[in-house]
Enzyme design. Sequence first.
Site, PDB file in Angstrom:
ATOM      1  N   LYS A   1       0.851  -1.191   0.000  1.00 45.34           N
ATOM      2  CA  LYS A   1       0.000   0.000   0.000  1.00 45.34           C
ATOM      3  C   LYS A   1       0.888   1.244   0.000  1.00 45.34           C
ATOM      4  O   LYS A   1       1.899   1.292   0.724  1.00 45.34           O
ATOM      5  CB  LYS A   1      -0.921  -0.024   1.220  1.00 45.34           C
ATOM      6  CG  LYS A   1      -1.995   1.066   1.237  1.00 45.34           C
ATOM      7  CD  LYS A   1      -2.934   0.897   2.444  1.00 45.34           C
ATOM      8  CE  LYS A   1      -4.073   1.908   2.450  1.00 45.34           C
ATOM      9  NZ  LYS A   1      -4.994   1.716   3.589  1.00 45.34           N
TER      10      LYS A   1
ATOM     11  N   SER B   1      -9.970   1.651   2.386  1.00 43.77           N
ATOM     12  CA  SER B   1      -9.075   2.445   1.590  1.00 43.77           C
ATOM     13  C   SER B   1      -7.994   1.659   0.841  1.00 43.77           C
ATOM     14  O   SER B   1      -7.424   2.174  -0.113  1.00 43.77           O
ATOM     15  CB  SER B   1      -8.374   3.482   2.474  1.00 43.77           C
ATOM     16  OG  SER B   1      -7.523   2.864   3.403  1.00 43.77           O
TER      17      SER B   1
ATOM     18  N   SER C   1     -10.203  -0.697   6.571  1.00 46.81           N
ATOM     19  CA  SER C   1      -9.551  -0.459   5.283  1.00 46.81           C
ATOM     20  C   SER C   1      -8.800  -1.655   4.703  1.00 46.81           C
ATOM     21  O   SER C   1      -8.371  -1.601   3.552  1.00 46.81           O
ATOM     22  CB  SER C   1      -8.589   0.729   5.377  1.00 46.81           C
ATOM     23  OG  SER C   1      -9.301   1.936   5.298  1.00 46.81           O
TER      24      SER C   1
END
Lengths: 105, 477
Positions: free
Chosen positions: B79, B154, B178
């Site tokens: 990420k 997210s 997330s």
Amino acid sequence: MPSSEPDAPITSADVAKVASLARLRLDDAELERFTHQLADILGHAADLETLDLAGVEPMAHPIPLVNVLRPDVPGDLVDRDEALAQAPAAEDGQFRVPPVLGEAP
Amino acid sequence: MSATGPDARAIAAAVRAGERTAAEVLEEHLGRIAAREAELHAFNHLTEDAARAAAAAVDAAVAAGQDPGPLAGVPVALKDNLCTRGVPTTCSSRILEGWCPPYDATVVTRLAAAGAVAVGKTNLDEFAMGSSTENSAFGPTRNPHDTTRVPGGSSGGSAAAVAAGFAPLSLGSDTGGSIRQPAALCGVVGVKPTYGLVSRYGLVAFGSSLDQIGPFATTVADAALVCEVIGGHDPADSTSLPEAFPELTPHLADGVDGLRVGVIAEMMGEGISPDVAARVRSAAEALASAGAVVEEVSVPAVTHGLSAYYLVAPAEASSNLARYDGVRYGNRVDAPTAGEMMEATRTAGFGDEVKRRIMLGTYALSAGYYDAFYGKALKVRTLIREDFDRAYASHDVLLSPTSPTTAFPLGAKVDDPLTMYLNDVCTIPTNLAGHPAMSVPYGTGDDGLPVGVQVLAPARGEVAMFRTAAVLEGSLR
């Protein structure tokens, strides 16, 4: 229109104030839109008003926070030049910024 | 998971045994990326050259008779809020566009030391604020199962990367769901470990008392292996627990005979799509068939989780994001004075959702409102933890949907923040409590899209959580 009600959870004047505190500039359209959206979110949070919270301890963190100490021995640190190379402006081994003095607080 | 290729454990076993080279494995995955990345936009930045060098090093180690580690030659996606030395780390924000951190996150160092090969940085909602990856300054990621739909968020890029076979493993961060929500929407496994069991050093902070790093994988066993590799104490994170991550792999086949499972009543009714709730009931039946004692349990305070979270998380974010002021890193918009420069930089650099949360948090913390908002939310956090504690006194794990619905169309909720926030209603209470939870793919909804079942456990309850997840996974075979 929640922002015009006297008991609205947040008014456009409040939003303008917090934007200024957070160093954000909003135009008039943004101010109106954000005021509505933040009022919606805070309105949803009104369910917390129904709870009896007398005597309940606040929980700021999931685990007990204590100071963590280590021996005062130099370790493997971030290289100064490598860090400064990523700054928008640097000079003489320091971060360079526009004038700070003489501004309104 | 034939669409995604072999799992991480199979790859590592073959590379360690000299049956396949890490270079071959990498090229196979880069080929899949080349074929579909333009359509999906899972990545902000690819690191093919560094990946080829890392794969060559793994192959050289094997050739020299050394063991490169338990993730030998396994491609992994990171990420883009995890710091990678010399590699752009943007948090999908204009304000950090082009920034290259001068250090690696601990989890990045540990993955590399285990032989994993990082292939790139994945897209996310700006600063991890969102549930659809539409809040990225660089454009949305699309769901590999249906490209008209969101991957969740997210960590949408990390979830999509694994679902599309770009990498068998990825890392995300989970502040209110997330990792778990995008895992559910993309049909992969996603784990949010106990707060403090995985170092946050080098994770760009959003809500520091809530953030936790965890894996996406195609199998429960792969997710367990990643937790074992990245978990455990780190002196560089002052909130890191002084203990090792619980050993999971030896317990994955232990089953659930006699395990006490509670289905959270408050997460099975209003607001939950009936086809999603039906999959959770099927999961509960599968566990009962495997010998678990399953019953419904009430955890009343979780119904206030969303309200508490959207005061606590923005409050922490408003403080954490004060550091983006155009002085030390990232972009700057020039102006005559420092104050004007900071305001111009932040106004141009942050997207709307980030601005909303900064303002909400600033308001909740401000004089005159602190007790009414932030202070109250912290007390509700205590109630949520106490209600969980009561449930866990008579249950080893709890069960719920991960997300109230399957993946929704791009654009459907992006103009209505509150509706978007409701996606996280089942995942948020876990973060407020500091507990672990994971999402396990469990079939599809009426629309044919993946449904995730959430397995929740008390702090340090990962062993029972993974045993349950392994039985659920096996029950679908």
